[in-house]
Every structure is written in structure tokens, then in C-alpha cells.
Design an enzyme around this catalytic site. Structure first.
Site, PDB file in Angstrom:
ATOM      1  N   GLU A   1       7.326  13.044 -35.526  1.00 35.50           N
ATOM      2  CA  GLU A   1       6.429  11.961 -35.081  1.00 35.50           C
ATOM      3  C   GLU A   1       5.571  11.559 -36.263  1.00 35.50           C
ATOM      4  O   GLU A   1       4.886  12.412 -36.851  1.00 35.50           O
ATOM      5  CB  GLU A   1       5.526  12.413 -33.925  1.00 35.50           C
ATOM      6  CG  GLU A   1       6.247  12.450 -32.602  1.00 35.50           C
ATOM      7  CD  GLU A   1       5.355  12.819 -31.432  1.00 35.50           C
ATOM      8  OE1 GLU A   1       4.176  12.423 -31.428  1.00 35.50           O
ATOM      9  OE2 GLU A   1       5.861  13.506 -30.526  1.00 35.50           O
TER      10      GLU A   1
ATOM     11  N   GLU B   1       4.234  19.545 -29.309  1.00 31.73           N
ATOM     12  CA  GLU B   1       2.790  19.677 -29.559  1.00 31.73           C
ATOM     13  C   GLU B   1       2.202  20.757 -28.649  1.00 31.73           C
ATOM     14  O   GLU B   1       1.252  20.507 -27.881  1.00 31.73           O
ATOM     15  CB  GLU B   1       2.072  18.325 -29.384  1.00 31.73           C
ATOM     16  CG  GLU B   1       2.469  17.337 -30.446  1.00 31.73           C
ATOM     17  CD  GLU B   1       1.569  16.103 -30.556  1.00 31.73           C
ATOM     18  OE1 GLU B   1       0.673  15.907 -29.729  1.00 31.73           O
ATOM     19  OE2 GLU B   1       1.783  15.325 -31.518  1.00 31.73           O
TER      20      GLU B   1
END
Ligand code: AHR
Length: 519
Positions: free
Chosen positions: A324, A197
Site C-alpha cells: 500500500e 495492518e
């Protein structure tokens, strides 16, 4: 005469209605002759992060714990995970990965550094669970490994050294250090990610800046040629395609640079609002629907990112990994908000099933997905409370879907299925997936998302079907869940259906998941 005719027509219509009222209007037709892409078993991958009780207590209790353990790993959780046939483990994060310095987690445990987990709850991590403990867990579970490297606060040198420590068979100082720490042979490292991320907790970077850094770091990741991990670049989230686009345009493979996959993340919030996610329990039908609606938005995000990849990578060499995903609810009162512990209900099981069906559909590009997270965090498989343990409805979905691991997708067509609507929103009233497993068996998954409407349907294939046998997961209430006092409140039961003239006729109870083998 006119009256007699009208009466006659009315009678015929009523009889026809009576005769056909019970006949299913929904038909699922499976084409067993045209197998499609393989459903990579790593779509069933799990994510474990140094977060809350995900690792400490959830998996690792240490050898001296009164909780029964094998070399420090709790036995009940190990057994449950073995039965789940977990194919892949991702570690150490998540956001945590970009603050993790691997050298803190090697060597004698009582001499390891104590560090503050600044991302998750500010708690002290004594680093008892480190590289050796993770890789030994994977070996015990016979799972492949996915290690997430630290781009955010690490250096290319630190990242390269970690890979050398794990994979070198030479007499380098790092390989000797590994041996001194108890591991003679190198480990096989299947996947390695450069950052996580990077648009947010991984450094708040732009895609252009990250892709330049990716090239810098990736250049120095050298391993023996027979132990080269698949290299994963950190991609975007939700509807974004800019990360995929920038990465695929800016990173051109050469002899010294690889990018084998791009990650993409998407979490399901019942409200779609990060300020107030929605509750894990005691929710309304409105929130049952909105959760499924939010979750199924993933299909469009996948399609859009695949379209970008198809344009720039027509040979399909780059994978799209949803590394995720899962539900993310409000933390329960009294819980540490940094621990992301939540209950898990029939709704989560349905969310898992419809997502897995979507991943199967795009199996050509999606070779991996990692539900967040394996134990005690977000949409977990397993919850623990000290020495107690329970299996969640999501665990049961994953277990029922085991036959799909490495199976070949089969084309299918659904006709006559109603949409499930709420206000101006709609989702398909039936979710399905069909596949041929490695042993030649035909499997079908069916999900009825309606909370109170059973669905009658017919299933046809090229060959006549005689029976269907498998299991069903359903319950009385939308939020039925297991508790530490009643750990078997909801669990799969046997399900079978017979065929009539080669076609299966079955009823899918409201809010149910069925996985059957067609014979
Ligand atoms: O899974 C919890 C967190 O969600 C991960 O650490 C991070 O990558 C994401 O934002």
C-alpha cells in the site's frame, strides 16, 4: 599593462561563459554492461478494496446497469486497465479484509448476504462482487492475484477453507460448491496474505502476538503443491522496523511453515499530519515540495527494513512488499469521508514516478508494490462519475513506465544535479531509472521535480547514443488535472532528443516526467 591583462582575462571569461552557458552541467551516465536485478512486473500491482466507489460503480456495475458492461464489469474501465497491462490485483482490502467473510460473496447474487461495511462509510455491501467476480476480473486482465485473508475476525478454519474453495481439484465439498457456483477448474492463487495492518485496523496487535498468530494460521493453509501461493505476513508502516525484525526472528521456515514476504505500508501526506493531510488541488509550491519530500522518505524506510532482512535472511529468500502506497489528501467538501475519493494532478504523476524509480533501485528485495487504489480511491488510476470515466495523471505515469516491467535494472550515475531545497529540507533535483527491457531495448526515465526550473542534461552510455524516443508528461500548473468535462487536459505527448557525438543532450521541462528508449 596590468589593465590590458585584466581586460583580456575578463574578455576570455565572458566568452567562455557565453560559449558554455548553454552546456548542460548535469550528466547521467548509464552502464549498459552491468545489468542488475529484475524489476518484477508486480511492482506495478494495483490494490482494490471494498471502499467507497472503488469496486461498486468503479469496476462492477452489474449486468443490468445502463453503464455499458461485460458480464457486470464496466467496459470503459476494463479497456483502460487492459491498456495499462496491470500485472497484479490485490483484493478485498485493506482494513476491509479483516472483516470480510468470503462465504458472504459466493452463490447466486440475489441470495447473497447484505453486510455493513463498518470500516468504510457504514454502507451496505450486497456482496455482488465476491471471489468469483474478483478472480474472473483478474483472468480478463491476465493479471496475477493477491488475496488478503481475514485474520482479525476470521478463524484458521475459515481462511483454510477459502483457499481450498479456490484451489482444490478434488471432490471435496468445498471444491464441489465452487463447481456448483459455476467454476469447474481451480484458480491459480499467486499470493495470499494473513491479515492486514495488524498493528492497527487489523486487530491492534503487537508484532510478537501477530507473529505467533501468523504461525498458527499459516500452518493450516494447505493447497495442492503446484498451486501454493506466496505467503505474505502483515508488516509495519512508515519508519518502523520492529515488525520486520520480530517476524523474521520469530518465524522460522520449516516443512509446515512458510513466510515468503513481509508487507510494509507508507502513505504520502503533504503535511505529514493525519489530522490535516493537505489538499488535492490548489496547493502552494511549499506543499508541492513537502509532498515530494514526504514521499521520498520511503527510501530510508525501505533501506532500514532491508538492512534488518539482510541481517536475518542473508540468502534473500524473503521479499519486502510495499503493498500500500500513494498520496492521501483531505476529502473534498461534500464527499463521504469514508470513501477516500480524491482528485489526481500532475503532482501525483510525479509522486508515482519518483516512487517507482525508488522501487526499481531496491528491486532485489522489492518484488511487489500495490498503489492505493486502482479506481476512485486515494491515488487512483481511474476516476468515474456514474457513466463518465477519466484517466488520471498517475495512470499516465504507470502507462509510460510499462517498459520497466520485468526489465533488468542498469546502473547509472548522476553528476552535477542541483538539490531541490525548501527551508532546511532537500530532495534530489533529478530522479532517474535505467533498465534493459526483455527485448533488449534500453529505457531511461527522468523526472524533473522543480516546478519552474527546466533542467539541461547530457546522457551517456557505454555505446554511443544516436537518439531517444518516448513520451513526456507535463503541464502548465502544478495541479493540472483531468475532469469529466475535460478528460484529456493532461496526457503524455511524444518526446524525442538527438545526440551529439554519441551523447544525448536534452532539456527536461519543469515538473516533467520523461520515459525514452535510447537508440
Ligand atoms: O487504502 C486505504 C486503507 O489504508 C487500507 O484499507 C488500510 O490497509 C490502510 O490503512
Amino acid at each position: 599593462m596590468k589593465h590590458v591583462l585584466t581586460l583580456g582575462v575578463a574578455l576570455c571569461c565572458t566568452l567562455a561563459l557565453l560559449c558554455h552557458a548553454d552546456e548542460p552541467h548535469i550528466t547521467v551516465t548509464i552502464d549498459t554492461k552491468k545489468p542488475g536485478p529484475i524489476i518484477h512486473r508486480n511492482i506495478y500491482g494495483q490494490f482494490m478494496e471494498h471502499l467507497g466507489r472503488g469496486i461498486y460503480e468503479g469496476i462492477w456495475v452489474g449486468e443490468k446497469s445502463r453503464i455499458p458492461n461485460k458480464n457486470g464489469y464496466r467496459k470503459d474501465v476494463l479497456k483502460a486497465l487492459k491498456e495499462l497491462q496491470v500485472p497484479l490485483l490485490r483484493w478485498p482490502g485493506g482494513c476491509f479484509a479483516d472483516e470480510y467473510h468470503w462465504q458472504d460473496g459466493i452463490g447466486p447474487r440475489n441470495q447473497r448476504k447484505k453486510t455493513v461495511n463498518t470500516t468504510w462509510g457504514g454502507v451496505i455491501d450486497d456482496n455482488a462482487f465476491g471471489t468469483h467476480e474478483f478472480l474472473e476480473l483478474a483472468e480478463m486482465l491476465e493479471a496475477e492475484v493477491y488475496i488478503n485473508g481475514n485474520l482479525g475476525t476470521g478463524t484458521p478454519r475459515e481462511m483454510a477453507a477459502w483457499l481450498e474453495y479456490m484451489t482444490s481439484d478434488s471432490d471435496s465439498s468445498l471444491a464441489m460448491l465452487r463447481r456448483a457456483n459455476g467454476r469447474d477448474k481451480p484458480w491459480k492463487i499467486h499470493y495470499f496474505a494473513i491479515g492486514n495492518e495488524s498493528w492497527g485496523c487489523g486487530g491492534n496487535m503487537t508484532p510478537q502476538y501477530y507473529s505467533d498468530l501468523y504461525k498458527h494460521y499459516a500452518t493450516f493453509l494447505k493447497t495442492p503443491s503446484d498451486n501454493r501461493p506466496i505467503l505474505i505476513a502483515s508488516g509495519g508502516t512508515e519508519a518502523e522496523t520492529i515488525w520486520t525484525e520480530t517476524l523474521v526472528k520469530n518465524i522460522k521456515p520449516s516443512w509446515s511453515l512458510r513466510m515468503d514476504a513481509i508487507s510494509h505500508h507508507y502513505y504520502t501526506l503533504p503535511t505529514g499530519n493525519w489530522e490535516k493531510h493537505g489538499a488535492a488541488l490548489n496547493f502552494s509550491e511549499h506543499e508541492w515540495f513537502s509532498t515530494l519530500w514526504q514521499s521520498l522518505r520511503i527510501e530510508k524506510f525501505i533501506e532500514d527494513n532491508i538492512a534488518v532482512l539482510d541481517e536475518h535472511d542473508p540468502d534473500k529468500t524473503i521479499g519486502l512488499y510495499i503493498d500500500e502506497w500513494g498520496t492521501w489528501y483531505d476529502t473534498m467538501e461534500g464527499d463521504n469521508p469514508g470513501f477516500l475519493f480524491q482528485q489526481n494532478t500532475l503532482r501525483d504523476a510525479v509522486v508515482a514516478a519518483v516512487n517507482l524509480n525508488v522501487f526499481h533501485k531496491y528491486a532485489e528485495r522489492i518484488h511487489m508494490s500495490n498503489i492505493a487504489q486502482m479506481v476512485n480511491v486515494l491515488q487512483a488510476m481511474i476516476l468515474t462519475d456514474k457513466e463518465k470515466m477519466l484517466l488520471t495523471p498517475t495512470y499516465h505515469t504507470f502507462k509510460m513506465y510499462i517498459p520497466f516491467q520485468d526489465a533488468k535494472t542498469l546502473a547509472y550515475n548522476i553528476t552535477g544535479s542541483p538539490d531541490y531545497t525548501s527551508n532546511d529540507k532537500r530532495i534530489p533535483g533529478l530522479s532517474a531509472s535505467a533498465a534493459e527491457s526483455k527485448d533488449g531495448k534500453i529505457w531511461l526515465s527522468l523526472v524533473n521535480p522543480f516546478p519552474s526550473k527546466p533542467l539541461k542534461l547530457k546522457v551517456k552510455a557505454n555505446e554511443p547514443i544516436k537518439t531517444a524516443q518516448g513520451s513526456i508528461l507535463t503541464a502548465k500548473h502544478m495541479d493540472t488535472h483531468n475532469t469529466f468535462d475535460k478528460p484529456e487536459n493532461i496526457q503524455p505527448e511524444a518526446f524525442s532528443a538527438k545526440a551529439d557525438k554519441g551523447e544525448l543532450v536534452l532539456t527536461l521541462p519543469a515538473k516533467s516526467i520523461v520515459v525514452v528508449e535510447l537508440k
